[in-house]
Design a protein around this motif. Structure first.
Motif, PDB file in Angstrom:
ATOM      1  N   MET A 136       0.668  -1.106   0.069  1.00  0.00           N
ATOM      2  CA  MET A 136       0.122  -0.028  -0.091  1.00  0.00           C
ATOM      3  C   MET A 136       0.958   1.200   0.197  1.00  0.00           C
ATOM      4  SD  MET A 136      -3.024   0.852  -0.142  1.00  0.00           S
ATOM      5  CE  MET A 136      -4.016  -0.623   0.292  1.00  0.00           C
ATOM      6  N   SER A 137       0.689   2.108  -0.993  1.00  0.00           N
ATOM      7  CA  SER A 137       1.525   3.260  -0.866  1.00  0.00           C
ATOM      8  C   SER A 137       0.762   4.373  -0.573  1.00  0.00           C
ATOM      9  CB  SER A 137       1.868   3.363  -2.516  1.00  0.00           C
ATOM     10  OG  SER A 137       2.649   2.461  -2.890  1.00  0.00           O
ATOM     11  N   LEU A 138       1.009   5.160   0.401  1.00  0.00           N
ATOM     12  CA  LEU A 138       0.449   6.249   1.155  1.00  0.00           C
ATOM     13  C   LEU A 138       1.513   7.697   1.199  1.00  0.00           C
ATOM     14  CD1 LEU A 138      -1.008   4.792   4.329  1.00  0.00           C
ATOM     15  CD2 LEU A 138      -2.136   4.884   2.245  1.00  0.00           C
ATOM     16  N   GLY A 139       1.515   8.317  -0.145  1.00  0.00           N
ATOM     17  CA  GLY A 139       2.491   9.252   0.069  1.00  0.00           C
ATOM     18  C   GLY A 139       3.964   9.006  -0.037  1.00  0.00           C
ATOM     19  N   ASP A 140       4.491   9.460   1.097  1.00  0.00           N
ATOM     20  CA  ASP A 140       5.852   9.150   1.343  1.00  0.00           C
ATOM     21  C   ASP A 140       6.118   7.587   2.298  1.00  0.00           C
ATOM     22  OD1 ASP A 140       5.059   9.757   3.817  1.00  0.00           O
ATOM     23  OD2 ASP A 140       6.474  11.206   4.258  1.00  0.00           O
ATOM     24  N   LEU A 141       5.135   7.024   2.043  1.00  0.00           N
ATOM     25  CA  LEU A 141       5.340   5.733   2.893  1.00  0.00           C
ATOM     26  C   LEU A 141       4.854   4.596   2.007  1.00  0.00           C
ATOM     27  CD1 LEU A 141       3.707   5.792   6.657  1.00  0.00           C
ATOM     28  CD2 LEU A 141       6.002   5.156   5.942  1.00  0.00           C
ATOM     29  N   ASP A 142       5.475   3.567   1.960  1.00  0.00           N
ATOM     30  CA  ASP A 142       5.143   2.278   1.271  1.00  0.00           C
ATOM     31  C   ASP A 142       4.993   0.950   2.422  1.00  0.00           C
ATOM     32  OD1 ASP A 142       5.015   2.976  -1.556  1.00  0.00           O
ATOM     33  OD2 ASP A 142       7.101   2.835  -1.584  1.00  0.00           O
ATOM     34  N   ILE A 143       3.842   0.505   2.437  1.00  0.00           N
ATOM     35  CA  ILE A 143       3.689  -0.393   3.420  1.00  0.00           C
ATOM     36  C   ILE A 143       3.448  -1.792   2.679  1.00  0.00           C
ATOM     37  CG2 ILE A 143       2.301  -1.251   5.527  1.00  0.00           C
ATOM     38  CD1 ILE A 143       2.199   2.291   4.323  1.00  0.00           C
ATOM     39  N   GLU A 144       4.375  -2.731   3.121  1.00  0.00           N
ATOM     40  CA  GLU A 144       4.369  -4.287   2.577  1.00  0.00           C
ATOM     41  C   GLU A 144       3.774  -5.297   3.324  1.00  0.00           C
ATOM     42  OE1 GLU A 144       7.790  -6.777   0.096  1.00  0.00           O
ATOM     43  OE2 GLU A 144       8.387  -5.010   1.299  1.00  0.00           O
ATOM     44  N   ALA A 145       2.830  -5.862   2.972  1.00  0.00           N
ATOM     45  CA  ALA A 145       2.212  -7.048   3.617  1.00  0.00           C
ATOM     46  C   ALA A 145       2.543  -8.369   3.212  1.00  0.00           C
ATOM     47  CB  ALA A 145       0.476  -6.917   3.707  1.00  0.00           C
ATOM     48  N   PHE A 146       2.973  -9.179   4.401  1.00  0.00           N
ATOM     49  CA  PHE A 146       3.449 -10.321   4.084  1.00  0.00           C
ATOM     50  C   PHE A 146       2.746 -11.380   5.032  1.00  0.00           C
ATOM     51  CE2 PHE A 146       6.457  -8.284   6.612  1.00  0.00           C
ATOM     52  CZ  PHE A 146       6.694  -9.032   7.746  1.00  0.00           C
ATOM     53  N   ALA A 147       2.483 -12.633   4.728  1.00  0.00           N
ATOM     54  CA  ALA A 147       1.901 -13.622   5.325  1.00  0.00           C
ATOM     55  C   ALA A 147       2.764 -14.267   6.415  1.00  0.00           C
ATOM     56  CB  ALA A 147       0.929 -14.698   4.429  1.00  0.00           C
ATOM     57  N   VAL A 148       2.469 -14.784   7.646  1.00  0.00           N
ATOM     58  CA  VAL A 148       2.771 -15.551   8.715  1.00  0.00           C
ATOM     59  C   VAL A 148       2.151 -16.869   9.067  1.00  0.00           C
ATOM     60  CG1 VAL A 148       4.237 -13.599   9.386  1.00  0.00           C
ATOM     61  CG2 VAL A 148       2.203 -14.048  10.470  1.00  0.00           C
ATOM     62  N   SER A 149       2.755 -17.704   9.630  1.00  0.00           N
ATOM     63  CA  SER A 149       2.222 -18.957  10.050  1.00  0.00           C
ATOM     64  C   SER A 149       1.621 -18.915  11.492  1.00  0.00           C
ATOM     65  CB  SER A 149       3.318 -20.100   9.879  1.00  0.00           C
ATOM     66  OG  SER A 149       2.690 -21.504  10.334  1.00  0.00           O
ATOM     67  N   HIS A 150       0.401 -18.557  11.565  1.00  0.00           N
ATOM     68  CA  HIS A 150      -0.170 -18.295  13.077  1.00  0.00           C
ATOM     69  C   HIS A 150      -1.690 -18.808  12.873  1.00  0.00           C
ATOM     70  CE1 HIS A 150      -0.207 -16.740  17.029  1.00  0.00           C
ATOM     71  NE2 HIS A 150      -1.437 -15.973  16.819  1.00  0.00           N
ATOM     72  N   ASP A 151      -2.068 -19.184  13.877  1.00  0.00           N
ATOM     73  CA  ASP A 151      -3.576 -19.797  14.350  1.00  0.00           C
ATOM     74  C   ASP A 151      -4.414 -18.648  14.093  1.00  0.00           C
ATOM     75  OD1 ASP A 151      -2.888 -18.799  16.559  1.00  0.00           O
ATOM     76  OD2 ASP A 151      -3.649 -20.895  17.521  1.00  0.00           O
ATOM     77  N   ALA A 152      -4.638 -17.866  13.058  1.00  0.00           N
ATOM     78  CA  ALA A 152      -5.525 -16.984  12.842  1.00  0.00           C
ATOM     79  C   ALA A 152      -5.947 -16.952  11.639  1.00  0.00           C
ATOM     80  CB  ALA A 152      -4.934 -15.431  13.086  1.00  0.00           C
ATOM     81  N   ALA A 153      -7.040 -16.346  11.173  1.00  0.00           N
ATOM     82  CA  ALA A 153      -7.887 -16.391   9.849  1.00  0.00           C
ATOM     83  C   ALA A 153      -6.795 -16.092   8.885  1.00  0.00           C
ATOM     84  CB  ALA A 153      -9.050 -15.459   9.840  1.00  0.00           C
ATOM     85  N   GLN A 154      -6.009 -15.093   8.869  1.00  0.00           N
ATOM     86  CA  GLN A 154      -5.023 -14.933   7.893  1.00  0.00           C
ATOM     87  C   GLN A 154      -3.851 -14.027   8.415  1.00  0.00           C
ATOM     88  OE1 GLN A 154      -3.766 -15.964   4.173  1.00  0.00           O
ATOM     89  NE2 GLN A 154      -2.329 -15.111   5.770  1.00  0.00           N
ATOM     90  N   ALA A 155      -3.327 -14.227   9.286  1.00  0.00           N
ATOM     91  CA  ALA A 155      -2.269 -13.204   9.854  1.00  0.00           C
ATOM     92  C   ALA A 155      -1.137 -12.832   8.826  1.00  0.00           C
ATOM     93  CB  ALA A 155      -1.326 -14.167  11.068  1.00  0.00           C
ATOM     94  N   GLN A 156      -1.035 -11.601   8.815  1.00  0.00           N
ATOM     95  CA  GLN A 156       0.068 -10.873   8.222  1.00  0.00           C
ATOM     96  C   GLN A 156       0.586  -9.778   8.933  1.00  0.00           C
ATOM     97  OE1 GLN A 156      -2.254  -9.367   4.493  1.00  0.00           O
ATOM     98  NE2 GLN A 156      -2.746  -7.497   5.779  1.00  0.00           N
ATOM     99  N   PHE A 157       1.879  -9.457   8.584  1.00  0.00           N
ATOM    100  CA  PHE A 157       2.580  -8.411   9.404  1.00  0.00           C
ATOM    101  C   PHE A 157       3.068  -7.443   8.260  1.00  0.00           C
ATOM    102  CE2 PHE A 157       1.978 -11.072  12.645  1.00  0.00           C
ATOM    103  CZ  PHE A 157       2.007 -10.168  13.818  1.00  0.00           C
ATOM    104  N   TYR A 158       3.889  -6.617   8.561  1.00  0.00           N
ATOM    105  CA  TYR A 158       4.359  -5.453   7.636  1.00  0.00           C
ATOM    106  C   TYR A 158       5.657  -5.021   7.569  1.00  0.00           C
ATOM    107  CZ  TYR A 158      -0.901  -5.112   7.870  1.00  0.00           C
ATOM    108  OH  TYR A 158      -2.092  -5.536   7.585  1.00  0.00           O
ATOM    109  N   GLN A 159       6.353  -4.596   6.501  1.00  0.00           N
ATOM    110  CA  GLN A 159       7.469  -3.861   6.338  1.00  0.00           C
ATOM    111  C   GLN A 159       7.138  -2.577   5.929  1.00  0.00           C
ATOM    112  OE1 GLN A 159      11.919  -4.944   5.214  1.00  0.00           O
ATOM    113  NE2 GLN A 159      10.417  -5.622   3.772  1.00  0.00           N
TER     114      GLN A 159
END
Length: 269
Positions: free
Chosen positions: A114-137
């Motif tokens: 997701m690009s927000l002006g001067d920020l880019d937020i990159e989502a990536f999936a991880v292995s966790h017992d949630a519906a679809q856990a994802q974290f961010y760079q």
């Protein structure tokens, strides 16, 4: 023209009982997770000289309440906040969150940026017992800050995605022996130790060794269990494992603790 002071970060709080991280650039003020009441989140923000009313974006990692507790109240109280999460997470949010304002919700799926002006937020999936856990760079100019908690292991794909970031929050949820000898029922212990559970101190150290690069300056140890870990134990375990591999702890980069209730001072990535 707005002066570019870089990307500033504060880990507002991190543990099994609640998580939130604040990130700001000249154009944006974002939160990753909101695992506390609105009142507590505001107190944490004010402790680092910031205010929730200035936040424009909230990126949610998954539906577990230690990450999502304040999502409903924040989006309803602050109409300028946009909530970003993947579709499965949005559908799995507990009823206690309440109704979310539909016009303040946007979907970001694993693998998207997701690009927000001067920020880019990159989502990536991880292995966790949630519906679809994802974290961010989070990227600003040539700087990168990555958060990885709530995962049973760090896959090659995740490691490749976040390799050589300038700063990390890396999970060190538990000491294995403390967990095995502790008060949790065996099924819960099995869940935590599984590939869809949480990283131990040793797992966290191994993940750090896999991703750290010459740019890396700060490593924050996050999501510690209050029942199955001790801050000093996590710190010394990780530091010793990295030093045993010849990594220059305290010289080229530093290791920092996080706290379940006290915000870490703001730093510039």
């Amino acid at each position: 023209m707005t002066e570019d002071f870089g990307m500033r970060v504060s880990v507002l709080a991190s543990s099994s009982s609640g998580n939130a991280t604040y990130i700001e650039t000249p154009q944006h003020h974002i939160l990753i997770d909101a695992g506390f009441s609105g009142k507590k989140l505001q107190a944490l923000m004010q402790s680092v000289g910031r205010d929730l009313k200035d936040v424009d974006s909230l990126f949610l990692t998954h539906e577990h309440t230690d990450h999502s507790k304040g999502v409903g109240v924040l989006t309803r109280r602050y109409p300028d906040i946009t909530l970003y999460a993947n579709q499965l997470t949005l559908e799995a949010l507990p009823q206690s969150i309440g109704k979310l304002p539909a016009d303040q919700v946007q979907v970001i799926e694993p693998g998207q940026t997701m690009s927000l002006g001067d920020l880019d937020i990159e989502a990536f999936a991880v292995s966790h017992d949630a519906a679809q856990a994802q974290f961010y760079q989070v990227h600003h100019d040539d700087k990168a800050f990555a958060i990885v908690t709530d995962t049973g292991y760090v896959s090659d794909h995740v490691a490749g995605t976040i390799r050589d970031a300038d700063a990390y929050v890396m999970e060190c949820n538990h000491d294995v022996e403390m967990l095995r000898m502790g008060p949790y029922p065996w099924p819960l212990k099995q869940r935590i130790l599984s590939d869809t559970g949480h990283l131990s101190n040793e797992d966290g150290a191994n993940a750090i060794m896999d991703v750290i690069g010459t740019r890396t300056k700060r490593i924050y140890l996050g999501h510690l269990s209050p029942h199955n870990n001790i801050k000093a134990l996590a710190h010394i375990t990780v530091a010793n494992m990295l030093k045993e591999q010849g990594l220059p702890v305290g010289r080229d980069f530093d290791i920092y603790d996080t706290d379940p209730a006290i915000a870490d001072p703001m730093f510039t990535v």
